[in-house]
Design an enzyme around this catalytic site. Structure first.
Site, short mmCIF file in Angstrom:
data_model
loop_
_atom_site.label_atom_id
_atom_site.label_comp_id
_atom_site.label_asym_id
_atom_site.label_seq_id
_atom_site.Cartn_x
_atom_site.Cartn_y
_atom_site.Cartn_z
CG ASP A 128 38.64 22.23 36.49
OD1 ASP A 128 38.17 21.53 37.26
OD2 ASP A 128 39.75 22.28 36.20
CG HIS A 132 44.88 22.07 41.62
ND1 HIS A 132 44.23 22.19 42.76
CD2 HIS A 132 44.36 21.58 40.91
CE1 HIS A 132 42.97 21.97 42.44
NE2 HIS A 132 42.90 21.55 41.31
N GLY A 133 49.29 21.10 40.31
CA GLY A 133 50.80 21.88 39.92
C GLY A 133 51.71 20.51 40.15
CB THR A 162 50.56 17.19 37.00
OG1 THR A 162 49.63 17.87 35.93
CG2 THR A 162 51.93 17.66 36.60
P1 13P Z 1 47.50 19.31 37.64
O1 13P Z 1 47.59 20.76 37.24
O2 13P Z 1 48.20 19.03 38.95
O3 13P Z 1 47.32 18.24 36.76
O4 13P Z 1 45.70 19.58 38.33
C1 13P Z 1 44.80 19.42 37.19
C2 13P Z 1 43.52 19.82 38.07
O5 13P Z 1 42.98 19.17 38.96
C3 13P Z 1 42.48 20.62 37.34
O6 13P Z 1 41.54 20.86 37.98
#
Ligand code: 13P
Length: 280
Positions: free
Chosen positions: A81, A177-178, A208
């Site tokens: 990723d 993200h986060g 998330t």
């Molecule tokens: P989250 O941490 O918001 O779930 O995002 C995950 C992500 O997109 C990893 O590439």
């Protein structure tokens, strides 16, 4: 069994669902994810981002992820990723990851296209698939950078597809993200336009905190891979805390079981929302 991401996403396009791509940091999280996949007869993707390799070195966690996928009873792809450097992307491919992401979202479009094409050529030597990103998803995978959201332009997605032939495309539609400070308002108008004008399986990062209804809306509008990281880390931490508080952790192996269980619960919850149960 170890499979390619592209095959899982092609099935998801036919079946009108999305596949969860779950970030892992250690063996316990891998075991929890596989337990959920087996119980629900679901395909999943295991992934780790380049920024996380400080804590989980690729040469150690990578072979573990591949071995776990190979021994799994349901189809599991192993994905690198947010690859930023050719060095680490090559290392992941050498280890046997079946797909890699090149994240050139911060680059001008021409450079992003040129670099993505280089990564596609490299991955082809390993028969591996490639994900790219255009527009900017907010924040960064490990929260270390405060990247502003910059929604994907439809014409850029069309050009990117035509010029690169990438296998999956991450787009920015107000996702970040986060943990979100407030419930995100996803730009379904942009998603609909990208879906209408491209044939690519689309990827939603920053899973998330997105509501179940929005996940379903996305999975019916071209999103075929959904990345989940923070929610699983939080679920592991919360379950460990809960088990300490209720006295059920009496030694190291109870702690280990609590970690596996925390990952299992979150992966299970998302498999059910994404509709990947019984799609193995
Ligand atoms: P989250 O941490 O918001 O779930 O995002 C995950 C992500 O997109 C990893 O590439």
């Amino acid at each position: 069994m170890l499979v390619k991401m592209g095959d899982l996403l092609a099935d998801a396009q036919k079946g009108n669902y999305a596949v969860g791509s779950f970030s892992v940091a250690n063996m316990e999280m891998v075991l929890g994810a596989l337990k959920a996949a087996k119980e629900l007869n679901a395909p999943i993707i295991l992934q780790i981002a380049e920024v996380r390799l400080k804590q989980s070195p690729l040469e150690i966690i990578g072979p573990l992820m591949v071995a776990a996928a190979e021994s799994a009873e349901t189809p599991v792809a192993v994905h690198f990723d947010h690859g930023k450097t050719l060095e680490k992307i090559t290392q992941a491919l050498d280890i046997g990851f079946t797909s890699v992401m090149f994240d050139g979202s911060h680059l001008p479009l021409d450079e992003n296209i040129a670099m993505t094409k280089r990564v596609i050529e490299l991955a082809a030597e390993y028969d591996a698939d490639v994900e790219a990103e255009i527009g900017c998803v907010g924040g960064s995978e490990d929260g270390s950078e405060d990247i502003a959201i910059n929604c994907t332009k439809v014409e850029d997605a069309v050009r990117f597809e035509a010029e690169t032939g990438v296998d999956a495309l991450a787009i920015a539609i107000g996702n970040a993200h986060g943990n979100y400070k407030s419930t995100p308002k996803l730009r379904f108008d942009i998603l609909e336009e990208v879906e209408k004008n491209t044939d690519l399986p689309l990827v939603l990062h920053g899973g998330t905190g997105i509501t179940p209804d929005d996940f379903v809306h996305c999975s019916h509008t071209g999103i075929k891979k959904i990345n989940i990281a923070t929610a699983t880390f939080d679920s592991v931490e919360n379950n460990v805390n809960k088990c300490y508080n209720d006295g059920s952790i009496k030694g190291y192996y109870d702690l280990q079981s609590a970690e596996v269980e925390g990952a299992y619960q979150n992966v299970k919850k998302h498999i059910l929302i994404f509709g990947t149960d019984n799609k193995a």
